[in-house]
Scaffold this motif. Structure first.
Motif, mmCIF file in Angstrom:
data_model
loop_
_atom_site.group_PDB
_atom_site.id
_atom_site.type_symbol
_atom_site.label_atom_id
_atom_site.label_comp_id
_atom_site.label_asym_id
_atom_site.label_seq_id
_atom_site.Cartn_x
_atom_site.Cartn_y
_atom_site.Cartn_z
ATOM 1 N N ASP A 13 0.829 -1.205 0.000
ATOM 2 C CA ASP A 13 0.000 0.000 0.000
ATOM 3 C C ASP A 13 0.861 1.252 0.000
ATOM 4 O OD1 ASP A 13 -2.537 1.434 0.207
ATOM 5 O OD2 ASP A 13 -1.853 1.927 2.235
ATOM 6 N N GLU A 14 1.826 1.312 0.876
ATOM 7 C CA GLU A 14 2.698 2.488 0.971
ATOM 8 C C GLU A 14 4.143 2.043 1.075
ATOM 9 O OE1 GLU A 14 1.525 5.300 0.417
ATOM 10 O OE2 GLU A 14 -0.569 5.219 1.023
ATOM 11 N N LEU A 15 4.985 2.692 0.315
ATOM 12 C CA LEU A 15 6.432 2.519 0.409
ATOM 13 C C LEU A 15 7.018 3.912 0.407
ATOM 14 C CD1 LEU A 15 9.125 0.902 0.279
ATOM 15 C CD2 LEU A 15 8.907 1.023 -2.210
ATOM 16 N N GLY A 16 7.768 4.231 1.419
ATOM 17 C CA GLY A 16 8.369 5.556 1.488
ATOM 18 C C GLY A 16 9.766 5.501 2.072
ATOM 19 N N VAL A 17 10.673 6.232 1.454
ATOM 20 C CA VAL A 17 12.031 6.396 1.962
ATOM 21 C C VAL A 17 12.265 7.893 2.072
ATOM 22 C CG1 VAL A 17 14.485 6.015 1.526
ATOM 23 C CG2 VAL A 17 12.817 4.235 0.935
ATOM 24 N N LEU A 18 12.650 8.336 3.254
ATOM 25 C CA LEU A 18 12.907 9.754 3.480
ATOM 26 C C LEU A 18 14.055 10.215 2.592
ATOM 27 C CD1 LEU A 18 11.110 11.088 5.783
ATOM 28 C CD2 LEU A 18 11.349 8.645 5.984
ATOM 29 N N GLY A 19 13.984 11.454 2.150
ATOM 30 C CA GLY A 19 14.949 11.995 1.208
ATOM 31 C C GLY A 19 16.397 11.772 1.617
ATOM 32 N N TRP A 20 16.703 11.967 2.880
ATOM 33 C CA TRP A 20 18.079 11.828 3.358
ATOM 34 C C TRP A 20 18.546 10.371 3.388
ATOM 35 C CZ3 TRP A 20 17.992 8.884 7.698
ATOM 36 C CH2 TRP A 20 16.803 8.880 8.446
ATOM 37 N N ALA A 21 17.615 9.396 3.232
ATOM 38 C CA ALA A 21 17.979 7.979 3.255
ATOM 39 C C ALA A 21 17.947 7.347 1.863
ATOM 40 C CB ALA A 21 17.038 7.221 4.189
ATOM 41 N N ARG A 22 17.657 8.118 0.849
ATOM 42 C CA ARG A 22 17.586 7.571 -0.510
ATOM 43 C C ARG A 22 18.981 7.259 -1.023
ATOM 44 N NH1 ARG A 22 12.940 11.481 -2.018
ATOM 45 N NH2 ARG A 22 11.240 10.260 -1.121
ATOM 46 N N GLY A 23 19.031 6.301 -1.933
ATOM 47 C CA GLY A 23 20.311 5.910 -2.523
ATOM 48 C C GLY A 23 21.100 4.947 -1.663
ATOM 49 N N THR A 24 20.489 4.416 -0.620
ATOM 50 C CA THR A 24 21.182 3.501 0.293
ATOM 51 C C THR A 24 20.760 2.048 0.110
ATOM 52 O OG1 THR A 24 19.506 3.736 2.026
ATOM 53 C CG2 THR A 24 21.340 5.330 2.034
ATOM 54 N N GLY A 25 19.817 1.798 -0.793
ATOM 55 C CA GLY A 25 19.287 0.444 -0.963
ATOM 56 C C GLY A 25 18.120 0.148 -0.037
ATOM 57 N N LEU A 26 17.717 1.142 0.737
ATOM 58 C CA LEU A 26 16.647 0.925 1.704
ATOM 59 C C LEU A 26 15.329 0.567 1.025
ATOM 60 C CD1 LEU A 26 15.474 0.839 4.502
ATOM 61 C CD2 LEU A 26 15.351 3.341 4.487
ATOM 62 N N GLY A 27 14.972 1.216 -0.073
ATOM 63 C CA GLY A 27 13.732 0.891 -0.777
ATOM 64 C C GLY A 27 13.703 -0.567 -1.205
ATOM 65 N N ARG A 28 14.821 -1.040 -1.716
ATOM 66 C CA ARG A 28 14.922 -2.455 -2.116
ATOM 67 C C ARG A 28 14.750 -3.375 -0.912
ATOM 68 N NH1 ARG A 28 17.871 -3.466 -7.165
ATOM 69 N NH2 ARG A 28 18.473 -1.457 -8.027
ATOM 70 N N ARG A 29 15.401 -3.044 0.190
ATOM 71 C CA ARG A 29 15.309 -3.885 1.395
ATOM 72 C C ARG A 29 13.885 -3.903 1.949
ATOM 73 N NH1 ARG A 29 19.926 -1.027 2.495
ATOM 74 N NH2 ARG A 29 19.029 0.026 4.323
ATOM 75 N N LEU A 30 13.227 -2.754 1.938
ATOM 76 C CA LEU A 30 11.848 -2.710 2.420
ATOM 77 C C LEU A 30 10.946 -3.583 1.548
ATOM 78 C CD1 LEU A 30 11.677 1.086 3.236
ATOM 79 C CD2 LEU A 30 11.296 -0.760 4.899
ATOM 80 N N LEU A 31 11.073 -3.457 0.232
ATOM 81 C CA LEU A 31 10.271 -4.290 -0.662
ATOM 82 C C LEU A 31 10.575 -5.771 -0.464
ATOM 83 C CD1 LEU A 31 10.228 -2.322 -4.034
ATOM 84 C CD2 LEU A 31 8.287 -2.819 -2.540
ATOM 85 N N ALA A 32 11.843 -6.105 -0.303
ATOM 86 C CA ALA A 32 12.216 -7.508 -0.098
ATOM 87 C C ALA A 32 11.607 -8.044 1.195
ATOM 88 C CB ALA A 32 13.740 -7.657 -0.077
ATOM 89 N N SER A 33 11.624 -7.255 2.249
ATOM 90 C CA SER A 33 11.037 -7.695 3.518
ATOM 91 C C SER A 33 9.546 -7.945 3.379
ATOM 92 C CB SER A 33 11.278 -6.648 4.616
ATOM 93 O OG SER A 33 12.641 -6.559 4.911
ATOM 94 N N ALA A 34 8.860 -7.054 2.675
ATOM 95 C CA ALA A 34 7.411 -7.175 2.537
ATOM 96 C C ALA A 34 7.001 -8.311 1.604
ATOM 97 C CB ALA A 34 6.826 -5.856 2.038
ATOM 98 N N THR A 35 7.826 -8.650 0.631
ATOM 99 C CA THR A 35 7.421 -9.646 -0.360
ATOM 100 C C THR A 35 7.977 -11.037 -0.075
ATOM 101 O OG1 THR A 35 9.263 -9.050 -1.819
ATOM 102 C CG2 THR A 35 7.157 -7.908 -2.171
ATOM 103 N N GLU A 36 8.939 -11.133 0.801
ATOM 104 C CA GLU A 36 9.550 -12.424 1.099
ATOM 105 C C GLU A 36 8.502 -13.401 1.648
ATOM 106 O OE1 GLU A 36 12.969 -14.325 4.003
ATOM 107 O OE2 GLU A 36 12.873 -12.162 3.735
#
Length: 180
Positions: free
Chosen positions: A107-130
């Protein structure tokens, strides 16, 4: 990364602040921060009580929320409120029911601007879809060009468009068992 269910409401105000920061920044600058805050907080109260609701929160070293993802298993019958009607219009009823009902809905995926480019979006998606046996899906606004590019880079796929174009784009997870 911490996983939540309905206990997400313990940090609802903090998550709402993070949501507003993400979803009133480009390309969503047309959104009013106060209206966005009220609407998200109300939705979160309702969504946290949905069957299968889950959220993952990643925090920075100083304790601030760096990113988040929320979702649930899409129930039958497929809803028609919010953007769901546009999803059904875009994909068609048969494809919607076949690909999305029973899959985990991001439903929602968000990465704060200062945390972008760290792979966090990928890790969040992986956690939710695993471990989601019926795959996962999400939608985004068709004007969120960087977001669309991110999903494509990370292996998410767009199912065939069966109906008229709308202002949303639907994606299926890389491991969705029914990729067309």
């Amino acid at each position: 990364m911490q996983r939540y269910q309905d206990d997400i409401l313990r940090i609802a105000d903090e998550l709402t602040d993070a949501y507003v920061e993400v979803f009133t920044a480009p390309p969503w600058t047309h959104r009013d921060p106060d209206e966005t805050r009220v609407a998200f907080r109300k939705r979160l109260d309702d969504d946290a009580r949905r069957p299968g609701f889950a959220a993952w929160i990643e925090r920075a070293g100083d304790g601030r929320i760096a990113g988040f993802v929320t979702g649930w298993t899409t129930p039958a019958p497929f809803r028609t409120d919010r953007a769901y009607g546009k999803v059904r219009e875009r994909l068609g009823a048969e494809q919607t029911d076949d690909l999305l009902v029973g899959a985990f809905e991001i439903d929602e995926l968000g990465v704060l601007g200062w945390a972008r480019g760290t792979g966090l979006g990928r890790r969040l998606l992986a956690s939710a879809t695993e471990g989601q046996p019926n795959g996962a899906w999400l939608l985004t606004w068709n004007e969120a060009h960087d977001t669309i590019a991110f999903y494509r880079r990370t292996g998410w796929h767009e199912p065939p468009v069966a109906g008229p174009e709308t202002d949303i784009v639907v994606f299926l997870s890389p491991d969705h068992p029914k990729l067309p």
